[in-house]
Every structure is written in structure tokens, then in C-alpha cells.
Design a protein around this motif. Sequence first.
Motif, PDB file in Angstrom:
ATOM      1  N   GLY A  33     -15.903  17.907  -8.538  1.00  0.00           N
ATOM      2  CA  GLY A  33     -15.748  18.879  -9.617  1.00  0.00           C
ATOM      3  C   GLY A  33     -14.844  20.036  -9.234  1.00  0.00           C
ATOM      4  N   ALA A  34     -13.951  19.798  -8.255  1.00  0.00           N
ATOM      5  CA  ALA A  34     -13.063  20.863  -7.768  1.00  0.00           C
ATOM      6  C   ALA A  34     -11.723  20.839  -8.505  1.00  0.00           C
ATOM      7  CB  ALA A  34     -12.822  20.676  -6.269  1.00  0.00           C
ATOM      8  N   ASN A  35     -11.114  22.006  -8.683  1.00  0.00           N
ATOM      9  CA  ASN A  35      -9.739  22.054  -9.203  1.00  0.00           C
ATOM     10  C   ASN A  35      -8.793  22.706  -8.182  1.00  0.00           C
ATOM     11  OD1 ASN A  35     -10.558  24.670  -9.434  1.00  0.00           O
ATOM     12  ND2 ASN A  35     -10.139  24.877 -11.617  1.00  0.00           N
ATOM     13  N   ALA A  36      -9.240  22.700  -6.930  1.00  0.00           N
ATOM     14  CA  ALA A  36      -8.433  23.167  -5.801  1.00  0.00           C
ATOM     15  C   ALA A  36      -8.936  22.379  -4.598  1.00  0.00           C
ATOM     16  CB  ALA A  36      -8.641  24.660  -5.573  1.00  0.00           C
ATOM     17  N   PHE A  37      -8.097  22.223  -3.561  1.00  0.00           N
ATOM     18  CA  PHE A  37      -8.617  21.573  -2.358  1.00  0.00           C
ATOM     19  C   PHE A  37      -7.742  21.850  -1.143  1.00  0.00           C
ATOM     20  CE2 PHE A  37      -6.097  18.193  -4.485  1.00  0.00           C
ATOM     21  CZ  PHE A  37      -5.292  17.720  -3.458  1.00  0.00           C
ATOM     22  N   MET A  38      -8.315  21.582   0.018  1.00  0.00           N
ATOM     23  CA  MET A  38      -7.585  21.765   1.272  1.00  0.00           C
ATOM     24  C   MET A  38      -7.819  20.564   2.178  1.00  0.00           C
ATOM     25  SD  MET A  38      -7.699  24.896   3.987  1.00  0.00           S
ATOM     26  CE  MET A  38      -9.247  24.436   4.764  1.00  0.00           C
ATOM     27  N   PHE A  39      -6.783  20.165   2.909  1.00  0.00           N
ATOM     28  CA  PHE A  39      -6.872  18.974   3.756  1.00  0.00           C
ATOM     29  C   PHE A  39      -6.084  19.180   5.042  1.00  0.00           C
ATOM     30  CE2 PHE A  39      -2.504  17.697   3.091  1.00  0.00           C
ATOM     31  CZ  PHE A  39      -2.182  18.374   1.933  1.00  0.00           C
ATOM     32  N   TYR A  40      -6.449  18.430   6.059  1.00  0.00           N
ATOM     33  CA  TYR A  40      -5.621  18.282   7.263  1.00  0.00           C
ATOM     34  C   TYR A  40      -4.867  16.958   7.091  1.00  0.00           C
ATOM     35  CZ  TYR A  40      -8.591  21.760   9.612  1.00  0.00           C
ATOM     36  OH  TYR A  40      -9.269  22.895   9.968  1.00  0.00           O
ATOM     37  N   THR A  41      -3.622  16.884   7.523  1.00  0.00           N
ATOM     38  CA  THR A  41      -2.867  15.629   7.347  1.00  0.00           C
ATOM     39  C   THR A  41      -3.241  14.568   8.378  1.00  0.00           C
ATOM     40  OG1 THR A  41      -1.053  16.451   8.709  1.00  0.00           O
ATOM     41  CG2 THR A  41      -0.887  16.835   6.332  1.00  0.00           C
ATOM     42  N   GLY A  42      -4.215  14.860   9.218  1.00  0.00           N
ATOM     43  CA  GLY A  42      -4.722  13.922  10.218  1.00  0.00           C
ATOM     44  C   GLY A  42      -5.950  14.584  10.804  1.00  0.00           C
ATOM     45  N   ALA A  43      -6.361  14.195  12.009  1.00  0.00           N
ATOM     46  CA  ALA A  43      -7.529  14.844  12.614  1.00  0.00           C
ATOM     47  C   ALA A  43      -7.209  16.319  12.903  1.00  0.00           C
ATOM     48  CB  ALA A  43      -7.915  14.126  13.892  1.00  0.00           C
ATOM     49  N   PRO A  44      -8.153  17.228  12.606  1.00  0.00           N
ATOM     50  CA  PRO A  44      -7.889  18.652  12.839  1.00  0.00           C
ATOM     51  C   PRO A  44      -7.718  19.002  14.311  1.00  0.00           C
ATOM     52  CG  PRO A  44     -10.164  18.314  12.106  1.00  0.00           C
ATOM     53  CD  PRO A  44      -9.452  17.005  11.957  1.00  0.00           C
ATOM     54  N   GLN A  45      -8.293  18.179  15.202  1.00  0.00           N
ATOM     55  CA  GLN A  45      -8.269  18.525  16.624  1.00  0.00           C
ATOM     56  C   GLN A  45      -7.139  17.831  17.382  1.00  0.00           C
ATOM     57  OE1 GLN A  45     -10.558  16.830  15.070  1.00  0.00           O
ATOM     58  NE2 GLN A  45     -11.249  15.045  16.203  1.00  0.00           N
ATOM     59  N   ASN A  46      -6.315  17.003  16.698  1.00  0.00           N
ATOM     60  CA  ASN A  46      -5.151  16.463  17.402  1.00  0.00           C
ATOM     61  C   ASN A  46      -3.909  16.490  16.525  1.00  0.00           C
ATOM     62  OD1 ASN A  46      -4.751  14.019  15.898  1.00  0.00           O
ATOM     63  ND2 ASN A  46      -6.443  13.082  17.023  1.00  0.00           N
ATOM     64  N   THR A  47      -2.794  16.084  17.100  1.00  0.00           N
ATOM     65  CA  THR A  47      -1.521  16.198  16.391  1.00  0.00           C
ATOM     66  C   THR A  47      -0.901  14.827  16.125  1.00  0.00           C
ATOM     67  OG1 THR A  47      -0.501  16.554  18.549  1.00  0.00           O
ATOM     68  CG2 THR A  47      -0.954  18.516  17.224  1.00  0.00           C
ATOM     69  N   ILE A  48      -1.754  13.788  16.154  1.00  0.00           N
ATOM     70  CA  ILE A  48      -1.244  12.450  15.818  1.00  0.00           C
ATOM     71  C   ILE A  48      -1.143  12.362  14.295  1.00  0.00           C
ATOM     72  CG2 ILE A  48      -1.697   9.960  15.974  1.00  0.00           C
ATOM     73  CD1 ILE A  48      -3.553  10.788  18.451  1.00  0.00           C
ATOM     74  N   ARG A  49       0.020  12.060  13.794  1.00  0.00           N
ATOM     75  CA  ARG A  49       0.215  12.012  12.350  1.00  0.00           C
ATOM     76  C   ARG A  49       0.928  10.738  11.942  1.00  0.00           C
ATOM     77  NH1 ARG A  49      -3.121  15.187  12.885  1.00  0.00           N
ATOM     78  NH2 ARG A  49      -3.361  17.267  12.022  1.00  0.00           N
ATOM     79  N   LYS A  50       0.416  10.094  10.869  1.00  0.00           N
ATOM     80  CA  LYS A  50       1.082   8.914  10.310  1.00  0.00           C
ATOM     81  C   LYS A  50       2.187   9.363   9.370  1.00  0.00           C
ATOM     82  CE  LYS A  50      -2.641   5.505  10.186  1.00  0.00           C
ATOM     83  NZ  LYS A  50      -3.856   5.668   9.403  1.00  0.00           N
ATOM     84  N   SER A  51       3.174   8.517   9.165  1.00  0.00           N
ATOM     85  CA  SER A  51       4.237   8.911   8.232  1.00  0.00           C
ATOM     86  C   SER A  51       3.701   8.880   6.798  1.00  0.00           C
ATOM     87  CB  SER A  51       5.454   8.018   8.383  1.00  0.00           C
ATOM     88  OG  SER A  51       5.078   6.692   8.125  1.00  0.00           O
ATOM     89  N   LEU A  52       4.305   9.687   5.959  1.00  0.00           N
ATOM     90  CA  LEU A  52       3.807   9.833   4.596  1.00  0.00           C
ATOM     91  C   LEU A  52       4.272   8.680   3.721  1.00  0.00           C
ATOM     92  CD1 LEU A  52       4.528  13.637   4.146  1.00  0.00           C
ATOM     93  CD2 LEU A  52       2.281  12.578   4.444  1.00  0.00           C
ATOM     94  N   ASN A  53       3.394   8.290   2.816  1.00  0.00           N
ATOM     95  CA  ASN A  53       3.724   7.253   1.852  1.00  0.00           C
ATOM     96  C   ASN A  53       4.032   7.936   0.515  1.00  0.00           C
ATOM     97  OD1 ASN A  53       3.426   5.381  -0.283  1.00  0.00           O
ATOM     98  ND2 ASN A  53       2.118   4.066   0.971  1.00  0.00           N
ATOM     99  N   ASP A  54       5.312   7.931   0.131  1.00  0.00           N
ATOM    100  CA  ASP A  54       5.733   8.666  -1.070  1.00  0.00           C
ATOM    101  C   ASP A  54       5.129   8.103  -2.358  1.00  0.00           C
ATOM    102  OD1 ASP A  54       7.206  10.505   0.346  1.00  0.00           O
ATOM    103  OD2 ASP A  54       9.067   9.359   0.223  1.00  0.00           O
ATOM    104  N   GLU A  55       4.844   6.809  -2.354  1.00  0.00           N
ATOM    105  CA  GLU A  55       4.222   6.223  -3.560  1.00  0.00           C
ATOM    106  C   GLU A  55       2.833   6.806  -3.779  1.00  0.00           C
ATOM    107  OE1 GLU A  55       4.232   1.856  -3.886  1.00  0.00           O
ATOM    108  OE2 GLU A  55       6.304   2.015  -3.141  1.00  0.00           O
ATOM    109  N   LEU A  56       2.071   6.916  -2.686  1.00  0.00           N
ATOM    110  CA  LEU A  56       0.730   7.503  -2.794  1.00  0.00           C
ATOM    111  C   LEU A  56       0.829   8.967  -3.227  1.00  0.00           C
ATOM    112  CD1 LEU A  56      -0.981   6.037   0.418  1.00  0.00           C
ATOM    113  CD2 LEU A  56      -1.483   5.433  -1.965  1.00  0.00           C
ATOM    114  N   THR A  57       1.824   9.674  -2.694  1.00  0.00           N
ATOM    115  CA  THR A  57       2.004  11.079  -3.071  1.00  0.00           C
ATOM    116  C   THR A  57       2.276  11.195  -4.573  1.00  0.00           C
ATOM    117  OG1 THR A  57       2.932  11.570  -0.897  1.00  0.00           O
ATOM    118  CG2 THR A  57       3.339  13.181  -2.632  1.00  0.00           C
ATOM    119  N   LEU A  58       3.182  10.341  -5.075  1.00  0.00           N
ATOM    120  CA  LEU A  58       3.513  10.392  -6.509  1.00  0.00           C
ATOM    121  C   LEU A  58       2.292  10.132  -7.377  1.00  0.00           C
ATOM    122  CD1 LEU A  58       7.031   8.719  -6.845  1.00  0.00           C
ATOM    123  CD2 LEU A  58       6.384  11.093  -7.338  1.00  0.00           C
ATOM    124  N   GLU A  59       1.497   9.158  -6.949  1.00  0.00           N
ATOM    125  CA  GLU A  59       0.271   8.847  -7.684  1.00  0.00           C
ATOM    126  C   GLU A  59      -0.683  10.049  -7.666  1.00  0.00           C
ATOM    127  OE1 GLU A  59      -2.496   5.208  -7.689  1.00  0.00           O
ATOM    128  OE2 GLU A  59      -0.778   4.633  -6.425  1.00  0.00           O
TER     129      GLU A  59
END
Length: 302
Positions: free
Chosen positions: A25-51
Motif C-alpha cells: 500500500g506504499a506510493n514511495a519506496f527505497m531499495f538497494y541495487t544489491g546487498a547493502p553490505q557489499n558492492t557486487i552488482r548485476k547489470s541492469l535489465n532495461d526491459e524490467l525497468t521499463l515495465e
Amino acid sequence: MYLGCHVNFGSEQLLGSTKQAISYGANAFMFYTGAPQNTIRKSLNDELTLEALKMMKENNILLQNIICHAPYIINLANKKDPSKWEFSINFLRNEINRCEQMQVKYIVVHPGSAVEISKEEGLSNISEALNLIVKEDDKCMILLETMAGKGTECGSSLEEIKDILDKVNFDNIGVCLDSCHLNDAGYDMTKFDEFLNEFDEIIGINKIKCVHVNDSKNEIDTHKDRHANIGYGTLGFENILNIIYNERLKDIPKILETPYVGKDIDDKSRDYAPYLFEIKMIKEKRFNKNLIKDINEYYNKK
Ligand code: FE
Ligand code: FE
Ligand code: ZN
């Protein structure tokens, strides 16, 4: 009112975050793009972003109300190990680029810790790092979070935040308040309007772009940083409502980072997200003294 919470990014990336936020029921949100305690990041999927962007639009979630949080191991304050400092700078620069790729407008950053150096040195290292990271035409803005002042943490007073901002060559850096951190740092959250006056005098109220709304497990000025569920800590439900419904911050997203709960308030298993129920009680402005029981009943049925 723009109210939301911390959500996961996961395999569906921003789309997963959006779905989760809507389920609470939120109209705002916050996320980490991966685990908050490390810096391993997967590449972004633009199709998922568009959706995700489409789903946000359909559900009246505005772009300025979705916030990224940088991993907390990033430390811009400490230059003792130059390679680590440079790693933090490069990582944060890349994270801003990733945010821009997703059209995310804000990224919250913990200013840093002055480990084995003076506070003054730590603060000027942070400004120096920010001057290397930020570009004038960035579409994603760094928000410095107000900290509890645990250990050698920088940014636990308005003066320290001002000190950092004064030495930065850019205007496009903002501030994210955290009600638990402010309490633990010694600011009286029962007098929130007075606090906002002080903030306005020292930094300028228009710098506030996000508020983390958390109750605190600790008394004022204890420099601890332990979040409590809404109404179950030292701030209390009424004071938290006063923060969330404050007229001067009415256009600013409020993000809950309250702890997951187990079978009772002290249960460390922390299985269930409290957000659906906390958002509900904030919207209804009515304290739920059976919060933990209701959450357990709801998720056990699922
Ligand atoms: Fe934070
Ligand atoms: Fe926070
Ligand atoms: Zn915290």
C-alpha cells in the motif's frame, strides 16, 4: 502524503521493488541495487525497468518518490587507504549512473566514518570525494543521511552536514533525515517543528528530499542507531505522526526502515515485513497495539 518503505530489488530488479511497494500500500519506496553490505552488482535489465516505470505510472507512484540507498560499506571519510577511498568514489559514481539508467532521482548515502582520523579530516575527505563524484548536470542527486553518531560516524549533527555541503562545489546535493538517527544523535523529535526551524537556519529546509521514518530503541542522545517499529520505541506513535504529517514536508517521501518482526517484538527470527500494517496504521492515524500479532496472523495464513 507520500509514504513507503524499504523494499527488495531482487531478480526482477526495479519491477520487483515496485510490485512489493504496491503490495504494502506504499506510493514511495527505497531499495538497494544489491546487498547493502557489499558492492557486487548485476547489470541492469532495461526491459524490467521499463515495465517497472509503466507500473509506477499506473499506480500513481511518482519518480521523485523512489529512492536508491548506497551500500553502507562505502566510506568517503577515510583516505588512509587510498585504494579503498577511490573504490568508494568509483562505486558511487557507477551507482549514480545506474540510477540515471533507471530514471531514479535520488540516492541516499551515509556520509562516512572517520576511523583513526579526526572528525575535521573525515568531513573534508567527504567533501573532496563528493567533488570528484558529482557532476553539475547529474539527473540523480546524492542525499546525505543524518547519522546517529555511532563510533566515528560523520554527519550526526546539522553543523557537520553543513560543513560537508559548504565545501562541495555543487548545489545538487541534498539531505535525508532519519528520525531514529536524529533522536539517537540528541535531537528532540517530540519538538519536530523546532528541529525544522533549526535545520532551516543552518542548512535550509529545501535541502530535505527524503525522510526515513523510524522509531528508536534508545533514549535520546545515546548514539546507538537501533530502529524500532512505529509506535514501539522512544519516539512513540503521536510524535511519528507529527513528523509524517508535517505541513512543511508534505511533498517529501517518507520511508519506513523499521525492523522485520518475529513472533513477538523481541523475537530475533524477524521473518515478516511490518510495512503493510505500519503503513495502514499511519494512514488511519490509529495506533495498533496488536501489530505483531496481526502481522503474524496475516503471514501465517499466506
Ligand atoms: Fe541509511
Ligand atoms: Fe536511515
Ligand atoms: Zn539507522
